[in-house]
Design a protein around this motif. Sequence first.
Motif, PDB file in Angstrom:
ATOM      1  N   GLN A   1       2.374   1.786  -3.555  1.00  0.00           N
ATOM      2  CA  GLN A   1       1.397   2.307  -4.514  1.00  0.00           C
ATOM      3  C   GLN A   1       1.083   3.776  -4.235  1.00  0.00           C
ATOM      4  OE1 GLN A   1      -2.204   0.005  -4.765  1.00  0.00           O
ATOM      5  NE2 GLN A   1      -3.218   1.452  -6.144  1.00  0.00           N
ATOM      6  N   PHE A   2       0.905   4.123  -2.969  1.00  0.00           N
ATOM      7  CA  PHE A   2       0.579   5.503  -2.606  1.00  0.00           C
ATOM      8  C   PHE A   2       1.712   6.452  -2.983  1.00  0.00           C
ATOM      9  CE2 PHE A   2       0.206   9.131   0.252  1.00  0.00           C
ATOM     10  CZ  PHE A   2      -1.143   9.452   0.122  1.00  0.00           C
ATOM     11  N   ALA A   3       2.948   6.041  -2.740  1.00  0.00           N
ATOM     12  CA  ALA A   3       4.100   6.893  -3.058  1.00  0.00           C
ATOM     13  C   ALA A   3       4.224   7.105  -4.564  1.00  0.00           C
ATOM     14  CB  ALA A   3       5.375   6.272  -2.509  1.00  0.00           C
ATOM     15  N   LEU A   4       3.958   6.075  -5.358  1.00  0.00           N
ATOM     16  CA  LEU A   4       4.043   6.209  -6.805  1.00  0.00           C
ATOM     17  C   LEU A   4       2.933   7.114  -7.345  1.00  0.00           C
ATOM     18  CD1 LEU A   4       4.939   2.590  -7.998  1.00  0.00           C
ATOM     19  CD2 LEU A   4       6.462   4.564  -7.734  1.00  0.00           C
ATOM     20  N   GLU A   5       1.781   7.081  -6.709  1.00  0.00           N
ATOM     21  CA  GLU A   5       0.644   7.880  -7.170  1.00  0.00           C
ATOM     22  C   GLU A   5       0.710   9.326  -6.670  1.00  0.00           C
ATOM     23  OE1 GLU A   5      -2.706   5.726  -5.740  1.00  0.00           O
ATOM     24  OE2 GLU A   5      -2.616   4.194  -7.324  1.00  0.00           O
ATOM     25  N   ASN A   6       1.578   9.585  -5.683  1.00  0.00           N
ATOM     26  CA  ASN A   6       1.668  10.925  -5.096  1.00  0.00           C
ATOM     27  C   ASN A   6       3.133  11.354  -5.009  1.00  0.00           C
ATOM     28  OD1 ASN A   6      -1.301  11.477  -3.915  1.00  0.00           O
ATOM     29  ND2 ASN A   6      -0.765   9.323  -3.570  1.00  0.00           N
ATOM     30  N   PRO A   7       3.688  11.898  -6.098  1.00  0.00           N
ATOM     31  CA  PRO A   7       5.103  12.287  -6.129  1.00  0.00           C
ATOM     32  C   PRO A   7       5.494  13.292  -5.046  1.00  0.00           C
ATOM     33  CG  PRO A   7       4.174  12.288  -8.344  1.00  0.00           C
ATOM     34  CD  PRO A   7       3.024  12.119  -7.399  1.00  0.00           C
TER      35      PRO A   7
ATOM     36  N   ALA B   1       0.834  -1.207   0.000  1.00  0.00           N
ATOM     37  CA  ALA B   1       0.000   0.000   0.000  1.00  0.00           C
ATOM     38  C   ALA B   1       0.866   1.254   0.000  1.00  0.00           C
ATOM     39  CB  ALA B   1      -0.925  -0.010   1.213  1.00  0.00           C
ATOM     40  N   ALA B   2       1.954   1.235   0.773  1.00  0.00           N
ATOM     41  CA  ALA B   2       2.859   2.386   0.815  1.00  0.00           C
ATOM     42  C   ALA B   2       3.526   2.612  -0.532  1.00  0.00           C
ATOM     43  CB  ALA B   2       3.927   2.164   1.890  1.00  0.00           C
TER      44      ALA B   2
ATOM     45  N   ARG C   1      10.636   5.514   6.448  1.00  0.00           N
ATOM     46  CA  ARG C   1      11.302   4.302   5.978  1.00  0.00           C
ATOM     47  C   ARG C   1      10.290   3.298   5.424  1.00  0.00           C
ATOM     48  NH1 ARG C   1      15.796   5.699   4.653  1.00  0.00           N
ATOM     49  NH2 ARG C   1      16.845   3.708   5.016  1.00  0.00           N
ATOM     50  N   VAL C   2       9.104   3.286   6.040  1.00  0.00           N
ATOM     51  CA  VAL C   2       8.028   2.426   5.521  1.00  0.00           C
ATOM     52  C   VAL C   2       7.405   3.053   4.288  1.00  0.00           C
ATOM     53  CG1 VAL C   2       5.790   1.381   6.046  1.00  0.00           C
ATOM     54  CG2 VAL C   2       7.556   1.494   7.815  1.00  0.00           C
ATOM     55  N   ALA C   3       7.208   4.372   4.320  1.00  0.00           N
ATOM     56  CA  ALA C   3       6.588   5.068   3.189  1.00  0.00           C
ATOM     57  C   ALA C   3       7.402   4.920   1.920  1.00  0.00           C
ATOM     58  CB  ALA C   3       6.412   6.550   3.525  1.00  0.00           C
TER      59      ALA C   3
END
Length: 216
Positions: A49-55, A46-47, A178-180
């Motif tokens: 996918q979220f990071a890729l979708e929110n630069p 989930a982290a 670190r998780v994000a």
Amino acid sequence: MLLHAEVRRRWLWTAGAAVAAYALLTAAVEVPWGPLMARDAVISAAAHQFALENPAWRQAMIAITRTGDTVVLVAVLVFTLGFLLRRRLFAQLAFVCAAVAASAALRLTVHALVARPRPEDMLSSGAGWSYPSGHTSHFATAALLLLLLAWPLTRARWQRIALVAVVGGWALLVGASRVALVVHWPSDVLGGWLVALASVPFIAVTHAVYLNHSRR
């Protein structure tokens, strides 16, 4: 650094609880325990996918995680030791050195024994094994040390609340980053926090007891 008996008991209980939790978590990682591995995988996916979708989020997390880099923490440590040495605060100097050494030893020993691989889809650089998180344990240790050293210098309640909020909050953010960025599994970060909560309170109590006996 002198601590009242009641404070020493609380710190000792904190250290004991952190050691027990760290031992259980390490055993679960080493086995490995299925539910923990599954939860780590779900959160990391989930982290990612979220990071890729929110630069913008990803860049913010990169900026935060860099504040926990070794070069930054070494610079802070050198400055702190130099300040304490210049002020001839030798007891505090010895405490900081002992706490840093204990935290590093507790992390590195388990780090080498468990040898857990990092996530495959990292969004930032990371070297070495994954468990426990070095960034997290180093920064959390530094945060606890700063709180202990600065606490006697703060008098007003709002100052202490601000100190805890800023220092503690930033330590939590470094671990979360670190998780994000999928550089560590969530349990790696939890392990890093437990390292700091085990080592710093234990050294604080040991140091306080030694000072009390030496001044009699």
